[in-house]
Design a protein around this motif. Structure first.
Motif, short mmCIF file in Angstrom:
data_model
loop_
_atom_site.label_atom_id
_atom_site.label_comp_id
_atom_site.label_asym_id
_atom_site.label_seq_id
_atom_site.Cartn_x
_atom_site.Cartn_y
_atom_site.Cartn_z
N ALA A 1 0.83 -1.44 -0.18
CA ALA A 1 0.05 0.17 0.22
C ALA A 1 0.70 1.53 -0.03
N ALA A 2 2.04 1.04 1.12
CA ALA A 2 2.92 2.47 0.65
C ALA A 2 3.34 2.68 -0.36
N ILE A 3 3.78 1.10 -0.85
CA ILE A 3 4.58 1.54 -2.63
C ILE A 3 4.02 2.11 -3.79
N THR A 4 2.32 1.50 -3.46
CA THR A 4 1.23 2.13 -4.34
C THR A 4 0.81 3.54 -4.61
N PHE A 5 1.25 3.46 -2.47
CA PHE A 5 0.72 5.46 -2.43
C PHE A 5 1.82 6.41 -2.77
N LEU A 6 3.18 5.99 -2.67
CA LEU A 6 4.38 6.36 -3.37
C LEU A 6 4.13 6.63 -5.13
N ALA A 7 3.75 5.45 -5.40
CA ALA A 7 4.01 5.54 -7.16
C ALA A 7 2.52 6.10 -7.90
N LEU B 1 1.50 9.35 -5.61
CA LEU B 1 1.37 10.89 -5.66
C LEU B 1 2.73 11.20 -6.55
N THR B 2 3.65 10.10 -7.10
CA THR B 2 4.96 10.44 -8.16
C THR B 2 4.67 10.53 -9.09
N PHE B 3 2.42 9.48 -9.87
CA PHE B 3 2.64 9.73 -10.88
C PHE B 3 2.16 11.41 -11.11
N THR B 4 0.63 11.72 -9.94
CA THR B 4 -0.06 13.02 -9.59
C THR B 4 0.92 13.76 -10.47
N VAL B 5 1.96 13.46 -9.51
CA VAL B 5 2.59 15.42 -9.35
C VAL B 5 3.35 15.52 -11.07
N ASN B 6 4.03 14.27 -11.44
CA ASN B 6 4.82 14.32 -12.59
C ASN B 6 3.55 14.23 -13.95
N PHE B 7 2.79 13.23 -14.26
CA PHE B 7 1.96 13.10 -15.32
C PHE B 7 1.49 14.76 -15.98
N PRO B 8 0.93 15.38 -15.14
CA PRO B 8 0.56 16.93 -16.47
C PRO B 8 1.60 17.58 -16.08
N SER B 9 3.00 17.20 -15.15
CA SER B 9 3.52 18.03 -16.60
C SER B 9 4.19 17.76 -17.52
N ILE B 10 4.37 15.78 -17.41
CA ILE B 10 4.80 15.18 -19.06
C ILE B 10 4.09 15.51 -20.30
N LEU B 11 2.28 15.63 -20.19
CA LEU B 11 1.51 16.35 -20.63
C LEU B 11 1.68 17.78 -21.01
#
Length: 229
Positions: free
Chosen positions: A12-18, A20-30
């Motif tokens: 759960a912790a690894i999934t949460f961190l992944a 959170l990272t995806f949520t923060v970085n994915f908009p910038s990728i687009l």
């Protein structure tokens, strides 16, 4: 159960961190390539055709950047072609204007001076940068001759001293209308040679009449003596 709870908590912790990272970085990728393309469009709108978008990607954004760069390259080519053509036409027009024997001044519809050939600049005793593209009223304030030329007096000879020599000119104003716009052309015709011929004719007639008057008077006096009984 304790071991399973530990594994579940770790996953759960690894999934949460992944997440959170995806949520923060994915908009910038687009948004990053989109912002780059928007900046490129603004540069093209400002006629900066040298601007290029550098995206090392194989996806749709990379294809869009490549298409944008191709378009900018073509626009730069056409811009340079049009610029060279305009410079060539401007140079040719200036050569034609300067080849005119009569002093000529062109005035546009916005009351700005479009051109003045070398003869006109010499008479005005001004440089091209002080005349061309300048408002008529401003040049009139600086130059008495130009202020005189702007008066509605065509056909009357007037004198201008150039290089300590008297020169005589007549002014002709030609109205030019094109596609609803109007301008005018002021042409100064040098009539100094005709004026000199006129003065020479006057002096010749005066000299001849004076030289003929003396012998005619003597002959008339002698004839009167002969008639006197």
């Amino acid at each position: 159960a304790d071991q399973a709870l530990t594994y579940i908590s770790l996953i759960a912790a690894i999934t949460f961190l992944a997440g959170l990272t995806f949520t923060v970085n994915f908009p910038s990728i687009l948004t990053s390539p989109i912002n780059g393309i928007i900046a490129g469009i603004k540069e093209i709108a400002s006629k900066n055709y040298k601007y290029r978008i550098h995206l090392d990607r194989k996806d749709e954004f990379g294809q869009m950047a490549k298409a944008f760069n191709d378009m900018a390259e073509r626009l730069e080519y056409f811009e340079n072609s049009n610029l060279n053509k305009l410079i060539f036409e401007k140079t040719r027009a200036e050569a034609v204007i300067n080849s005119l024997r009569d002093a000529s001044i062109g005035i546009g519809k916005d009351d700005r001076i479009l051109f003045a050939n070398r003869q006109a600049l010499q008479l005005l005793n001004m440089q091209a940068a002080q005349v061309v593209a300048m408002p008529v009223l401003e040049v009139m304030r600086k130059n008495d001759l130009f202020r005189f030329l702007m008066e509605d007096k065509d056909g009357m000879p007037f004198k201008i001293v150039v290089d300590n020599r008297e020169n005589y000119f007549t002014k002709e104003t030609i109205d030019i209308a094109d596609n609803g716009t109007s301008g005018k052309l002021i042409v100064l015709k040098n009539i100094t040679s005709f004026k000199e011929l006129d003065v020479a004719k006057t002096n010749f007639i005066a000299t001849v009449s004076h030289e003929l008057k003396t012998p005619l008077a003597s002959s008339d006096f002698s004839i009167r003596l002969l008639e006197d009984n």
